[in-house]
Structures are given as C-alpha cells and as structure tokens.
Design a protein around this motif. Structure first.
Motif, PDB file in Angstrom:
ATOM      1  N   ALA A 119       0.862  -1.195   0.000  1.00  0.00           N
ATOM      2  CA  ALA A 119       0.000   0.000   0.000  1.00  0.00           C
ATOM      3  C   ALA A 119       0.887   1.230   0.000  1.00  0.00           C
ATOM      4  N   ASP A 120       0.407   2.314  -0.586  1.00  0.00           N
ATOM      5  CA  ASP A 120       1.143   3.583  -0.548  1.00  0.00           C
ATOM      6  C   ASP A 120       0.450   4.539   0.424  1.00  0.00           C
ATOM      7  N   MET A 121       1.236   5.421   1.047  1.00  0.00           N
ATOM      8  CA  MET A 121       0.718   6.189   2.193  1.00  0.00           C
ATOM      9  C   MET A 121       0.606   7.698   1.961  1.00  0.00           C
ATOM     10  N   ALA A 152      -6.151  12.873  -2.260  1.00  0.00           N
ATOM     11  CA  ALA A 152      -6.978  12.950  -3.469  1.00  0.00           C
ATOM     12  C   ALA A 152      -6.702  11.776  -4.404  1.00  0.00           C
ATOM     13  N   CYS A 153      -5.839  10.860  -3.963  1.00  0.00           N
ATOM     14  CA  CYS A 153      -5.542   9.697  -4.810  1.00  0.00           C
ATOM     15  C   CYS A 153      -5.948   8.406  -4.092  1.00  0.00           C
ATOM     16  N   GLY A 154      -6.620   8.552  -2.939  1.00  0.00           N
ATOM     17  CA  GLY A 154      -7.155   7.360  -2.266  1.00  0.00           C
ATOM     18  C   GLY A 154      -6.130   6.533  -1.520  1.00  0.00           C
ATOM     19  N   HIS A 155      -4.929   7.069  -1.301  1.00  0.00           N
ATOM     20  CA  HIS A 155      -3.927   6.261  -0.596  1.00  0.00           C
ATOM     21  C   HIS A 155      -4.332   6.039   0.872  1.00  0.00           C
ATOM     22  N   ASP A 156      -5.243   6.898   1.382  1.00  0.00           N
ATOM     23  CA  ASP A 156      -5.800   6.654   2.720  1.00  0.00           C
ATOM     24  C   ASP A 156      -6.563   5.326   2.745  1.00  0.00           C
ATOM     25  N   ALA A 187       5.831   8.128  -0.589  1.00  0.00           N
ATOM     26  CA  ALA A 187       6.254   8.881  -1.783  1.00  0.00           C
ATOM     27  C   ALA A 187       5.922   8.237  -3.124  1.00  0.00           C
ATOM     28  N   GLU A 188       4.756   7.604  -3.240  1.00  0.00           N
ATOM     29  CA  GLU A 188       4.387   7.080  -4.572  1.00  0.00           C
ATOM     30  C   GLU A 188       4.198   8.233  -5.557  1.00  0.00           C
ATOM     31  N   GLU A 189       3.732   9.375  -5.018  1.00  0.00           N
ATOM     32  CA  GLU A 189       3.449  10.519  -5.894  1.00  0.00           C
ATOM     33  C   GLU A 189       4.713  11.257  -6.310  1.00  0.00           C
ATOM     34  N   GLY A 190       5.856  10.831  -5.803  1.00  0.00           N
ATOM     35  CA  GLY A 190       7.112  11.454  -6.209  1.00  0.00           C
ATOM     36  C   GLY A 190       7.642  12.403  -5.165  1.00  0.00           C
ATOM     37  N   MET A 219      -2.982  -2.498  -5.213  1.00  0.00           N
ATOM     38  CA  MET A 219      -4.323  -2.104  -5.664  1.00  0.00           C
ATOM     39  C   MET A 219      -4.417  -0.586  -5.692  1.00  0.00           C
ATOM     40  N   HIS A 220      -5.238  -0.062  -6.595  1.00  0.00           N
ATOM     41  CA  HIS A 220      -5.538   1.365  -6.582  1.00  0.00           C
ATOM     42  C   HIS A 220      -7.040   1.563  -6.699  1.00  0.00           C
ATOM     43  N   VAL A 221      -7.585   2.432  -5.835  1.00  0.00           N
ATOM     44  CA  VAL A 221      -8.997   2.787  -5.981  1.00  0.00           C
ATOM     45  C   VAL A 221      -9.167   3.459  -7.344  1.00  0.00           C
ATOM     46  N   ALA A 388       0.957   6.527 -14.484  1.00  0.00           N
ATOM     47  CA  ALA A 388       2.050   5.682 -14.004  1.00  0.00           C
ATOM     48  C   ALA A 388       1.868   5.350 -12.530  1.00  0.00           C
ATOM     49  N   GLU A 389       2.595   4.341 -12.076  1.00  0.00           N
ATOM     50  CA  GLU A 389       2.528   3.859 -10.686  1.00  0.00           C
ATOM     51  C   GLU A 389       3.873   3.249 -10.358  1.00  0.00           C
ATOM     52  N   ASP A 390       4.444   3.606  -9.226  1.00  0.00           N
ATOM     53  CA  ASP A 390       5.782   3.063  -8.970  1.00  0.00           C
ATOM     54  C   ASP A 390       5.742   1.626  -8.428  1.00  0.00           C
TER      55      ASP A 390
END
Ligand code: NI
Length: 451
Positions: A119-121, A152-156, A187-190, A219-221, A388-390
C-alpha cells in the motif's frame, strides 16, 4: 411389458449411477489435485467474516488518515500508526525504510512461500473541496507557497485497507502455509528533490530481499462502480519520463528575421516532428505510447525573436522497447531538426517510472478467487492506462499483479470526479471488498506457490 419396462428403467438407473459415479470420481480428482493449490473454502469463509468484522475499524482508520494527510516522504504520523498496528499484531516490523516506509512480516506455522502486499501512504498538494465531515484542513509549504494537502488519490483507503488485511490474516495465521510481507510505502506521488524515492528506494534498500517474495499484489482505488475489480494480463500502467528541450538560436529584431536564427520556428518544427515518434516509429500493436509537449516557453514580446526556447513534455509507453526507441528517436529528431535550421538543441530526459506489467500467469491463477470475492460479473478486464505507478519497481523484480477497485456508488448520478481532483471521494462500502479481496489474494497465492 412391465418386466421389460422395469428392466429398461433399471438399466437407465444403472447407467445413470455409473455416469454419476464417473462424474463423482472426476470431481473428486479435480478437488484432490486442486486441494494442494487452492485456498480451502472454509478459510475463505472465515476471511469473509473477519473482513466484515473489521470494516468499521478500517473506515475509522481511513477517515483519520484522510483528515491527517501527509505529503510524500513526510508520512511520519501515518507510518507511526501503521507500525504500532503491525507490532500489536505480533509481526516483525521494520520502520524508516526509504525514509518513512514500514514493513511487517507475518509468519505462518511453517516455512513456505512468501507473498507481498503493498500500500502507498502519501497524499497530494491539493486543497480539498469535498465538504466531508472529515475533510482535510492540513496545509504545507511547497515551492514557497502554502497549499492544502489532501488524500486525493485514495492512498488513505490503500493504507487503511492493508492494515485491515493485516488484522484479518493475523487472525488466521495458524492456517497460512507461508509468510505474508506487508509493505507500506512512502512517496508514490514522487519526491522530486531526491534522486530516487518511493518504491524504487524501498527496493534499493532491500525490501524484496529477506524474505524474497514469490509474488506481490497492489491495488488502486478507481472511479468505477463499487464492487468492480479491474485487471489486465499485461501492462496496466505506463512508463513515465519527462523531457526538456532547449533550442538555442540567435535573437534579434522580429522585423528582420533574416538576421536571426529563430528558435521559435525550430521549436514549432520540433513539436510537429515529435508527433511522428508515436505515429511513425513506435510499434503500436505491442502497446500504446504517448509523447506530449505540455509547455513552450521563450521570448518576451511581440517584436523580439528570442535566443532560446524551452519545451517541456512527457513520454508514456507500455513496454521497455518502445520506451527506449522513443528516447533515441526523440534525441535524433530534436538535434537534427535544430541542425537543419542552423540552431542547436539540448535534450534532457528524466527517466521516472517504468510501466507496470502484470504477470499474466499470476493474474490468470488469481482470477477465480477475485471472482469469488466480488462476483464473476464484476471482475473486468480493463484497457491499460497511460498514467504511471511506482508499483512497477516491485513488479520488475518479482511476479506482480496490480488491480483497480471500484469506489463509485452504483446509484451515483452526475459527473464522476477523477483521482487527483479536489472533489475526489470514495464510497466507503468498497472498503470491506478491498480488505476481503486482498486477503483472499494473499491466501490463494500462498496455497498456489506451496509445493
Ligand atoms: Ni495513487
């Protein structure tokens, strides 16, 4: 007549019994061969029940993370909550990976395969406009400006869901034929002030080394109907590379262009030429590609031809060959075009994320259990995306599967807000599906990879 009929009926019954017996043997043999590789139904039922039990708690975590979002590489509070939770479940926990990353290792009673879940945070520098009671009011300073911070990217949802999966799988730890590695990544968003960040940095710091996972799931919402799971058997997300092109000419009065080498004209030719990289050079049957120029900057006023023009753009591809080809052709096309007009050019390409390529065998093996979680009709093969997605950095190392989770209520009307919108919102009834599906995947993969 009766005797004949009785005999015929008896024969029919006997034939039927033989048939049923054969079928039964067949079914038993399928079950026998399958039982070494598939999750026991009773275990899946238990996971289903546990996912429902943890739902309210996961929603509470999600709202808390939503209200306290943190930008890339600053996820200290989030990581602290995650680490405490994993420790509370008795896992072996490591913190501070790639700055704020956390891992937890959940071991079953015996050695066996290792399955990683990620999961990304991190959140985004966006001022929230959802009006939710738990909307973020957090601000941060980015490039000297105060901006809102928002999930705003659902990482929560990703982080809280994986915490829920950790609880669920801990409850069935005794039945796990191997180990589950939980990866909570920053830091998935960079984090562009660093050379490398997020998943790439996690991998560089050995997150996939000890134990070495046999497969990884992420997974990504996604703004599709709640209950829907989207998948691909190849590329699901694109590679992303940013380029900057500086065109150097010779400035002068715009009324006497013959005294100049006009970099504006050269830049225009370059922008037009770049369109042929995808349409004429990329082998499009092997995957999509995009080259877009997002910024042209040069000059100060209407009657001065400038010395220099700068172009900024992005390259997206679905495979490494096309990515490489476009890089090479872009360099050739830009420098030779500039040369043809007596100008010169400098090209810089920042290689960011590779494409996310799902492992087809892994996906095909996992589809039945996903269908078991959310219904056959709700599992949809999707077109690959150009974002993209890391997660790509993990899936480059080991077999990976990345999928999308629907979060738009079925009765929703009106426009759908995309991810990264200040009005992006999530149907929380997707959360138990999220927890159950990823728990199922971990368990099913453990059984599949068991010898
Ligand atoms: Ni995201």
């Amino acid at each position: 007549m009766f005797g004949f009929k009785a005999c015929a009926v008896l024969k029919t019954i006997m034939k039927g019994l033989v048939f049923l017996f054969t079928i039964n043997i067949l079914v038993m043999s399928i079950q026998t061969t399958g039982s070494a590789q598939q999750s026991p139904a009773e275990l899946l039922n238990k996971i289903d029940r546990l996912s429902k039990e943890i739902e309210a708690q996961v929603i509470e975590w999600r709202r808390d993370f939503h209200q306290h979002p943190e930008l890339s590489n600053q996820e200290y509070r989030t990581a602290g909550i995650v680490a405490d939770h994993l420790r509370g479940l008795g896992m072996i926990v490591q913190t501070g990976i790639a700055k704020t990353g956390v891992t937890g290792i959940l071991k079953g009673p015996e050695d066996g395969p290792v399955i990683a879940l990620r999961a990304d945070m991190d959140a985004l520098p966006i001022t929230e406009e959802t009006g939710l009671p738990f909307a973020s009011t957090v601000t941060a300073t980015v490039n000297g400006e105060t901006v809102g911070v928002m999930h705003a990217c659902g990482h929560d949802v990703h982080t809280s869901s994986l915490m829920g999966v950790a609880t669920v799988l801990s409850s069935v730890r005794d039945q796990l034929p191997g180990t589950v590695l939980f990866i909570f990544q920053p830091a998935e968003e960079g984090a562009f002030e660093y050379d490398i960040w997020g998943a790439r940095q996690m991998v560089a710091e050995g997150v996939l080394e000890d134990p070495r996972p046999d497969a990884i799931f992420g997974m990504h919402v996604w703004p599709i109907t709640t209950g829907t799971i989207g998948y691909t058997t190849g590329a699901i997300m694109a590679s992303v590379d940013n380029f900057s092109i500086k065109v150097f000419g010779k400035g002068g009065h715009a009324a006497a262009p013959w005294q100049t080498t006009d970099p504006v004209i050269v830049a225009a030719q370059i922008v037009t030429g770049l369109q042929t990289l995808v349409s004429r050079n990329a082998e499009l049957t092997k995957g999509a590609a995009v080259v877009s120029v997002g910024s042209i900057c040069g000059g100060t006023r209407h009657n001065i031809i400038p010395d220099e023009v700068e172009l900024l753009g992005t390259i997206r591809t679905h495979n490494e060959e096309t990515r490489q080809l476009i890089h090479e052709r872009l360099n050739e096309l830009v420098t030779n075009t500039a040369d043809a007009y007596g100008a010169s050019a400098e090209v810089t390409i920042d290689r960011l994320y590779p494409a996310v390529i799902n492992n087809a065998n892994l996906v095909n093996d996992m589809l039945p259990v996903i269908m078991h979680s959310t219904g056959r009709e709700n599992v949809k093969e999707m077109d690959p995306l150009m974002i993209a997605e890391d997660f790509a950095y993990y899936a480059n190392e080991i077999p990976g599967m990345f999928y999308t989770l629907g979060i738009i209520p079925p009765d929703h009307t009106g426009p759908v807000e995309p991810i990264h919108s200040p009005r992006f919102d999530v149907d929380e009834s997707a959360i138990k599906i999220s927890v159950r599906t990823m728990s199922y995947l971990a368990v099913e993969a453990l059984f599949r990879f068991s010898k």
